[in-house]
Motif scaffolding. Structure first.
Motif, short mmCIF file in Angstrom:
data_model
loop_
_atom_site.label_atom_id
_atom_site.label_comp_id
_atom_site.label_asym_id
_atom_site.label_seq_id
_atom_site.Cartn_x
_atom_site.Cartn_y
_atom_site.Cartn_z
N ARG A 138 30.05 53.03 50.55
CA ARG A 138 29.66 52.99 51.95
C ARG A 138 30.93 52.96 52.80
N LYS A 139 30.79 53.31 54.07
CA LYS A 139 31.96 53.32 54.95
C LYS A 139 31.62 52.67 56.28
N GLU A 140 32.65 52.12 56.89
CA GLU A 140 32.51 51.50 58.21
C GLU A 140 33.62 52.03 59.11
N TYR A 141 33.27 52.24 60.37
CA TYR A 141 34.23 52.71 61.37
C TYR A 141 34.51 51.57 62.33
N TRP A 149 40.07 44.70 66.08
CA TRP A 149 39.25 45.77 65.52
C TRP A 149 37.79 45.49 65.82
N VAL A 150 37.13 46.44 66.48
CA VAL A 150 35.71 46.32 66.84
C VAL A 150 34.92 47.28 65.95
N LEU A 151 33.98 46.72 65.18
CA LEU A 151 33.16 47.52 64.27
C LEU A 151 32.16 48.35 65.08
N LEU A 152 32.10 49.65 64.81
CA LEU A 152 31.11 50.51 65.47
C LEU A 152 29.80 50.39 64.69
N GLU A 153 28.77 50.04 65.36
CA GLU A 153 27.46 49.79 64.73
C GLU A 153 26.58 51.02 64.79
N ILE A 159 33.92 56.41 71.38
CA ILE A 159 35.35 56.34 71.12
C ILE A 159 36.05 57.13 72.20
N ASN A 160 37.05 56.52 72.81
CA ASN A 160 37.79 57.18 73.87
C ASN A 160 39.02 57.87 73.32
N ARG A 161 39.44 58.91 74.00
CA ARG A 161 40.62 59.67 73.59
C ARG A 161 41.82 58.73 73.53
N GLY A 162 42.57 58.83 72.42
CA GLY A 162 43.77 58.03 72.24
C GLY A 162 43.54 56.71 71.55
N GLU A 163 42.28 56.30 71.34
CA GLU A 163 42.01 55.05 70.64
C GLU A 163 42.26 55.23 69.15
N LEU A 164 42.73 54.16 68.52
CA LEU A 164 42.99 54.17 67.09
C LEU A 164 41.71 53.81 66.35
N VAL A 165 41.33 54.65 65.38
CA VAL A 165 40.10 54.45 64.61
C VAL A 165 40.48 54.14 63.17
N ARG A 166 39.82 53.15 62.58
CA ARG A 166 40.03 52.79 61.18
C ARG A 166 38.74 53.06 60.43
N VAL A 167 38.87 53.67 59.26
CA VAL A 167 37.71 53.92 58.41
C VAL A 167 37.91 53.10 57.14
#
Length: 173
Positions: A138-141, A149-153, A159-167
């Motif tokens: 499974r994966k979480e963004y 770090w805010v978990l996307l539910e 997600i805004n342009r330039g924001e750092l995303v972690r998977v």
């Protein structure tokens, strides 16, 4: 093998092994324009030349027709060894899931035809179910906001342009 495959008895015994060996040679090179060293370059090029003399000694002059269940997907003509490859696509429709389909590739004319069929698809969200068959993946963004770090539910994709995303990918056996 190419020499042995030139006569009728040898061709039956050899079958498509020369083509499989040729494919192995060309795939080992990858996207490079050479093999690993001079010796490999010489042996591989000699093999390609020998294969070409035996199996590609007729100039192509053919028309290829591709159909699925007698419905035309596409056709193309080839008249030179340097002609570009043709690609035909069938987009999945609502009638396709669960159906048995037959792809027919026919050739009229002279020359050797090389082809490959591939299928790719993505499950629809309403049909996607998680199955644990020994390995669970499974994966979480998460997105970095205000130093945290805010978990996307669920289906959230704000997600805004330039924001750092972690998977984060979790594998459980």
């Amino acid at each position: 093998m190419t020499q042995y495959g030139e006569n009728e008895a040898g061709a039956e015994l050899v079958g498509d092994v020369p083509f499989k060996l040729l494919r192995s040679i060309t795939q080992s090179r990858g996207n490079r324009d050479h093999w690993e060293n001079t010796q490999e370059n010489i042996f591989c090029m000699n093999s390609l030349i020998e294969y070409s003399r035996s199996y590609e000694n007729v100039k192509p002059d053919m028309t290829v027709v591709v159909a699925m269940d007698d419905k035309l997907i596409g056709q193309d003509a080839f008249s030179d060894l340097r002609d570009d490859a043709a690609t035909f696509t069938h987009l999945i429709t609502a009638d396709d899931p669960g159906a048995v389909r037959t792809v027919t590739i026919s050739r009229e004319g002279d020359g050797r035809l090389y082809y490959a069929t591939r299928m790719s698809y993505a499950s629809l969200d309403e049909n996607a179910e998680r199955h644990n068959a020994g390995i669970d993946i499974r994966k979480e963004y998460s997105v970095e906001r205000d130093g945290k770090w805010v978990l996307l539910e669920g289906g959230e994709s704000n997600i805004n342009r330039g924001e750092l995303v972690r998977v984060d990918i979790y594998v459980s056996t």
